[in-house]
Design an enzyme around this catalytic site. Structure first.
Site, short mmCIF file in Angstrom:
data_model
loop_
_atom_site.label_atom_id
_atom_site.label_comp_id
_atom_site.label_asym_id
_atom_site.label_seq_id
_atom_site.Cartn_x
_atom_site.Cartn_y
_atom_site.Cartn_z
N HIS A 268 108.66 -15.99 -1.31
CA HIS A 268 107.73 -14.74 -1.45
C HIS A 268 107.59 -15.76 -3.16
O HIS A 268 106.90 -16.59 -3.57
CB HIS A 268 107.99 -13.87 -1.93
CG HIS A 268 108.17 -12.39 -2.24
ND1 HIS A 268 106.57 -12.03 -2.57
CD2 HIS A 268 108.69 -11.05 -2.24
CE1 HIS A 268 106.27 -11.44 -2.93
NE2 HIS A 268 107.37 -10.12 -2.63
N HIS A 307 98.86 -17.96 2.81
CA HIS A 307 99.19 -16.61 2.58
C HIS A 307 98.45 -15.67 3.58
O HIS A 307 98.22 -15.71 4.40
CB HIS A 307 98.24 -15.93 1.89
CG HIS A 307 98.30 -14.47 0.72
ND1 HIS A 307 98.40 -13.30 1.33
CD2 HIS A 307 99.41 -14.81 -0.27
CE1 HIS A 307 99.30 -12.56 0.42
NE2 HIS A 307 100.05 -13.11 -0.46
N ASP A 363 101.08 -18.41 -6.75
CA ASP A 363 102.33 -19.65 -7.65
C ASP A 363 101.54 -20.50 -7.60
O ASP A 363 102.30 -21.32 -7.96
CB ASP A 363 103.04 -19.56 -6.13
CG ASP A 363 103.36 -17.59 -6.45
OD1 ASP A 363 103.66 -17.68 -7.85
OD2 ASP A 363 104.36 -17.52 -4.84
N1 CMC Z 1 101.79 -25.49 3.84
C1 CMC Z 1 101.42 -26.17 5.54
N2 CMC Z 1 101.69 -25.20 6.38
C2 CMC Z 1 100.99 -24.39 6.24
C3 CMC Z 1 101.42 -23.72 5.13
C4 CMC Z 1 101.93 -24.46 3.98
N3 CMC Z 1 102.21 -23.58 2.49
N4 CMC Z 1 101.74 -21.71 5.02
C5 CMC Z 1 101.20 -22.06 6.42
N5 CMC Z 1 100.71 -23.28 7.05
C6 CMC Z 1 100.84 -23.31 8.67
C7 CMC Z 1 101.94 -22.69 9.62
O1 CMC Z 1 102.27 -23.93 9.85
C8 CMC Z 1 100.87 -22.29 10.61
O2 CMC Z 1 101.08 -23.19 11.73
P1 CMC Z 1 100.86 -23.68 12.74
O3 CMC Z 1 99.92 -22.08 13.66
O4 CMC Z 1 100.79 -24.81 13.74
O5 CMC Z 1 101.80 -22.87 13.36
C9 CMC Z 1 99.89 -22.01 9.80
O6 CMC Z 1 100.05 -21.95 8.94
C10 CMC Z 1 99.73 -20.32 10.07
O7 CMC Z 1 101.09 -19.29 8.64
P2 CMC Z 1 101.88 -18.41 9.31
O8 CMC Z 1 103.69 -19.35 8.65
O9 CMC Z 1 102.11 -18.05 10.07
O10 CMC Z 1 101.57 -17.67 8.37
P3 CMC Z 1 102.30 -16.18 7.56
O11 CMC Z 1 101.61 -15.44 7.34
O12 CMC Z 1 103.81 -15.57 8.14
O13 CMC Z 1 102.90 -17.27 6.24
C11 CMC Z 1 103.61 -17.51 4.30
C12 CMC Z 1 102.27 -16.56 4.90
C13 CMC Z 1 102.63 -17.02 2.27
C14 CMC Z 1 105.29 -17.89 3.79
C15 CMC Z 1 103.36 -19.00 3.86
O14 CMC Z 1 101.89 -19.74 4.23
C16 CMC Z 1 104.10 -20.09 3.50
O15 CMC Z 1 105.60 -20.86 3.81
N6 CMC Z 1 103.48 -20.65 2.53
C17 CMC Z 1 104.16 -21.72 1.14
C18 CMC Z 1 105.44 -20.40 0.46
C19 CMC Z 1 103.98 -19.59 -0.62
O16 CMC Z 1 103.23 -20.36 -1.31
N7 CMC Z 1 104.07 -18.75 -0.69
C20 CMC Z 1 104.14 -18.13 -1.80
C21 CMC Z 1 102.83 -16.30 -1.14
S1 CMC Z 1 102.16 -15.74 -2.62
C22 CMC Z 1 102.82 -15.16 -3.06
C23 CMC Z 1 103.87 -14.71 -2.54
O17 CMC Z 1 103.95 -13.74 -1.70
O18 CMC Z 1 104.72 -14.29 -3.70
#
Ligand code: CMC
Length: 439
Positions: A268, A307, A363
């Site tokens: 987050h 996201h 971010d």
């Molecule tokens: N790098 C590499 N792969 C990713 C990333 C990433 N940053 N984000 C998602 N994926 C992949 C994930 O592994 C999955 O792949 P597969 O379908 O093969 O399993 C696919 O994309 C879908 O992702 P998800 O994990 O199901 O997506 P989610 O909605 O559960 O997670 C998230 C959203 C923001 C937690 C995630 O994208 C992430 O961990 N990003 C990096 C951390 C980040 O930048 N966080 C800040 C978010 S914005 C500000 C805030 O909310 O505070």
């Protein structure tokens, strides 16, 4: 156009049901009538992490994740970032309308008059270790405010709620700045009520022996814009924490401490710190492809990308990129920018990211600006928490005033043992810890 209902046939029993559809949702409770037998509890939905469940009705923030749209109370984020101050936007988020001149003057005056904290707060701030993370200090000190304002439990009184709102928005930068000064071993700087919200924060961080601190206006404005971009973001993890904890009718400071704790996590608000650490680790533009390879192999996350809601460019990231140019004109370019731009370029062309619709989020570029402005990396998430406070309070208040809301208490799907008989100590297994991977 057909009826706004959903017909469901339960193939276990052959029975059919019709449930209403409103606002693109069905009520989970409408499924409870669907039973396999008389003594069945009734059907529930299973949705870990709320990926497809609306937990509330809200009028505060609108996001269209496919189109990359963000609006507070109907106003596009681009217009607000261009034309408003953060406190004006905070007013909008909390009260639903932009303030008139006299409303804004009053609002700013009231918040400014609540920027000071009780002297005892300095004492427990002093108890933290010199290298304590400022977010850890913020979680604790915001929560501790509840002990100074026991009247805040009287949340049903709108005048009382407004007073806590002034206090929370007013004191958050003071607590954050005190945490920073503590980490440097420097004396705390008291608020300067002649300065604007962002300016005063910069003064509390960086003022030394000069009688009056004059922040660079370009940097103060950039920080104010960043505050606007971070003010609210509908039902994210920390807003959900604020609502869930507040739903037990605890005071707003304790609920806010929970929200700050949620924001602290690297998935987050903690991501802005992780982005900078990732860029520093990559070190140079030519090492970007190697890093991307690791991400695609599932060994790393590309921090600042992806996201839950945005499946398009995060509109906040676009504004931040523009703000970066103004900041760099004053501070000089952050050398990590080059690596970030290269990462973005490669990622946006790569099938892995394109297929998963992963774009830069808020971010990705914010940390690069914060660093150029002179903030240490572990203050980045604090810079997110300060402006998000107005959003948290708005979400908390909306939850309290919503007659449909109750204490947040999800259901579970129980997969554990059925009833079994007590096992005496001499018959218990030694294997449990090994199976849990801790021995
Ligand atoms: N790098 C590499 N792969 C990713 C990333 C990433 N940053 N984000 C998602 N994926 C992949 C994930 O592994 C999955 O792949 P597969 O379908 O093969 O399993 C696919 O994309 C879908 O992702 P998800 O994990 O199901 O997506 P989610 O909605 O559960 O997670 C998230 C959203 C923001 C937690 C995630 O994208 C992430 O961990 N990003 C990096 C951390 C980040 O930048 N966080 C800040 C978010 S914005 C500000 C805030 O909310 O505070």
């Amino acid at each position: 156009m057909g009826k706004d209902t959903l017909s469901i046939t339960d193939n276990r029993t052959g029975k059919s049901y019709e449930v209403p559809i409103a606002n693109g949702t069905i009520k989970a409770m409408d499924l409870r009538q669907i039973k396999a037998s008389e003594d069945d509890f009734g059907l529930m939905t299973y949705d870990p992490a709320f990926t497809n469940t609306a937990s509330c009705q809200s009028k505060i923030t609108f996001i269209d994740g496919d189109k990359g749209i963000l609006r507070y109370r109907g106003y596009p984020i681009e217009q607000l970032a261009d034309k408003c101050t953060y406190l004006e936007v905070a007013y909008l988020i909390l009260f639903g309308e932009l303030p008139t001149k006299s409303q804004l003057d009053d609002w700013v005056k009231n918040i400014t008059h609540h920027t000071f904290v009780h002297e005892n707060i300095k004492k427990f701030m002093d108890g933290f270790h010199h290298d304590a993370h400022p977010m850890g200090m913020l979680v604790s000190t915001v929560g501790a405010l509840s002990t100074f304002y026991p009247d805040s439990r009287n949340f049903r009184d709108p005048v009382n709620r407004l007073k806590q709102t002034y206090r929370l928005i007013g004191k958050m930068p003071t607590l954050a700045a005190f945490a920073y000064r503590h980490s440097l071993g420097m004396p705390y700087v008291y608020p300067d009520n002649d300065l604007g919200y962002a300016e005063n924060f910069l003064s509390m961080l960086w003022r030394m022996s000069e009688p009056k601190y004059k922040p660079n206006p370009v940097l103060a404005k950039a920080l104010d814009v960043l505050f606007i971009l971070h003010a609210d973001h509908e039902q994210n993890c920390s807003a959900n924490a604020m609502r869930a904890v507040g739903s037990s009718h605890t005071d707003p400071y304790s609920a806010c401490a929970a929200a700050v704790a949620a924001l602290y996590g690297p998935l987050h608000g903690g991501a802005n710190q992780e982005v900078l650490e990732m860029l520093a680790e990559i070190g140079s533009k030519d090492r970007v492809p190697e890093f991307i390879k690791k991400v695609k192999a599932g060994e790393r996350l590309l921090m600042g990308f992806g996201h839950r809601v945005y499946k398009n460019y995060d509109p906040r990231a676009r504004i931040i990129k523009e703000t970066a140019d103004k900041v760099f004109a004053v501070t000089g370019k952050n050398p990590l920018l080059e690596i970030a731009i290269e990462l973005e370029r490669i990622a946006l062309e790569d099938d892995y990211f394109v297929k998963r619709r992963l774009y830069p989020n808020v971010d990705f570029y914010s940390g690069i600006i914060y660093q150029a402005m002179g903030f240490p990396v572990d203050m980045f998430t604090v810079l997110f928490a300060i402006p998000r406070t107005s959003g948290w309070i708005a979400q908390w208040q909306e939850m309290l005033l919503d007659p449909e809301q109750k204490i947040a208490r999800p259901r579970q799907v129980y997969l554990g043992y059925d009833k079994r008989d007590f096992v005496p100590m001499e018959k218990r297994s030694e294997k449990i810890l090994a199976e849990a991977g801790v021995r």
